[in-house]
Design a protein around this motif. Sequence first.
Motif, PDB file in Angstrom:
ATOM      1  N   GLU A 253       0.827  -1.213   0.000  1.00  0.00           N
ATOM      2  CA  GLU A 253       0.000   0.000   0.000  1.00  0.00           C
ATOM      3  C   GLU A 253       0.862   1.265   0.000  1.00  0.00           C
ATOM      4  O   GLU A 253       0.599   2.213  -0.750  1.00  0.00           O
ATOM      5  CB  GLU A 253      -0.928  -0.002   1.217  1.00  0.00           C
ATOM      6  CG  GLU A 253      -2.085  -0.979   1.132  1.00  0.00           C
ATOM      7  CD  GLU A 253      -3.200  -0.488   0.217  1.00  0.00           C
ATOM      8  OE1 GLU A 253      -3.036   0.555  -0.444  1.00  0.00           O
ATOM      9  OE2 GLU A 253      -4.240  -1.173   0.154  1.00  0.00           O
TER      10      GLU A 253
ATOM     11  N   THR B 290      -3.016   3.825  -8.621  1.00  0.00           N
ATOM     12  CA  THR B 290      -4.307   4.217  -8.072  1.00  0.00           C
ATOM     13  C   THR B 290      -4.633   3.396  -6.823  1.00  0.00           C
ATOM     14  O   THR B 290      -4.175   2.258  -6.668  1.00  0.00           O
ATOM     15  CB  THR B 290      -5.440   4.020  -9.104  1.00  0.00           C
ATOM     16  OG1 THR B 290      -5.509   2.644  -9.469  1.00  0.00           O
ATOM     17  CG2 THR B 290      -5.171   4.858 -10.349  1.00  0.00           C
ATOM     18  N   ASP B 291      -5.458   3.982  -5.965  1.00  0.00           N
ATOM     19  CA  ASP B 291      -5.746   3.355  -4.677  1.00  0.00           C
ATOM     20  C   ASP B 291      -6.309   1.944  -4.819  1.00  0.00           C
ATOM     21  O   ASP B 291      -5.843   1.001  -4.163  1.00  0.00           O
ATOM     22  CB  ASP B 291      -6.735   4.219  -3.883  1.00  0.00           C
ATOM     23  CG  ASP B 291      -6.095   5.510  -3.391  1.00  0.00           C
ATOM     24  OD1 ASP B 291      -4.875   5.667  -3.601  1.00  0.00           O
ATOM     25  OD2 ASP B 291      -6.808   6.343  -2.821  1.00  0.00           O
TER      26      ASP B 291
ATOM     27  N   ARG C 273       0.995   3.739  -3.360  1.00  0.00           N
ATOM     28  CA  ARG C 273       0.411   5.072  -3.278  1.00  0.00           C
ATOM     29  C   ARG C 273       1.451   6.190  -3.281  1.00  0.00           C
ATOM     30  O   ARG C 273       1.234   7.257  -3.876  1.00  0.00           O
ATOM     31  CB  ARG C 273      -0.440   5.199  -2.006  1.00  0.00           C
ATOM     32  CG  ARG C 273      -1.661   4.279  -1.985  1.00  0.00           C
ATOM     33  CD  ARG C 273      -2.295   4.234  -0.597  1.00  0.00           C
ATOM     34  NE  ARG C 273      -3.365   3.255  -0.522  1.00  0.00           N
ATOM     35  CZ  ARG C 273      -4.659   3.561  -0.415  1.00  0.00           C
ATOM     36  NH1 ARG C 273      -5.021   4.821  -0.381  1.00  0.00           N
ATOM     37  NH2 ARG C 273      -5.561   2.613  -0.336  1.00  0.00           N
TER      38      ARG C 273
END
Length: 330
Positions: free
Chosen positions: A105, A115-116, A109
Amino acid sequence: MSRVTARTVAPGLAILAGGAVLARALSELVGVHELLVAIGLGVVLANTLGVPERLEQGLNTHSIWLAAGIVLLGASITLEAILETGAAVLVILLATVLVTLTTVELLARNVAGITDRFGSLLAAGASICGVSAVVAVGTSVRANESQIAYAAGIVLLMDAITLVVYPLVGSYLELPDVVFGVWAGVSMLSTSPVVAVGFAYSEVAGQWATITKLARNVLIGAVVLGYASYYARSDADGSVTIRTLWETFPKFVVGFLVVVGLASFGAFSSSQQAFISSAVDWLFLLAFVGLGTAIRTADLRRLGPGPVLVVVAALTVASVFSLGVTLAVL
């Protein structure tokens, strides 16, 4: 899609059976574990001769044979054996999942500019159970289908790499069987490769790899709920139900636990356990020939570098972390 019948499944199933017999024979000839040979045969078939449409339904049954083999594997495992190092393994498992998910993550990010939602698919696939987690989370957060396919492709690439790297590292470091099995189970991505490299290393390593990987797979429910709740804040239609969780939950885990319980109470005689063990060997051979046919080298070459590098970095961190902790604790 054509209807699935015994006639449509038979040709592909015959290929799996023939590949299983050939893998066992070649294994004895070349001195490489039969499960790795089985995967290699499938890869060669799919990427040289190709897979005709008439074979696809039968070849796609490989996930069924894997699930059946894992369920029956429970006959050789008892609760007493699990509990001997259960608490330590659980701590290692949870810590590794947290490290892997967080690393993906953060890199996705803040470094790679991914993209998330796509980053979350990669994080779920790397930290829990590979393609199954990618699909489960992707469905629950309404991710783009191309992103789900891309993330699944990256998982398959990592599976191919770890199938080769983990046994080499284990042999070079002369890791104890339990350590290798737990290490593979908590840090590799998908169930099939974990089982393959575990049993290629040793019978004990295979059992521990399977136990820890199945325990890790159970976390898919919590991860799906967590991501669905998070993205529901920005998507009014985002939701997850008990039914959705049950549909995505790997149900063979329940069967495995039932058989472990039966074995723990002495439900199987020694002759029955020997028969079941032989059945497990053949079921795994069928499954891994089919797994090999699902690996397309052309698809792997088309993957872009950014997301791949993120998962490689996270896998490296998780692998080193989990091996260090496992060696220190077990």
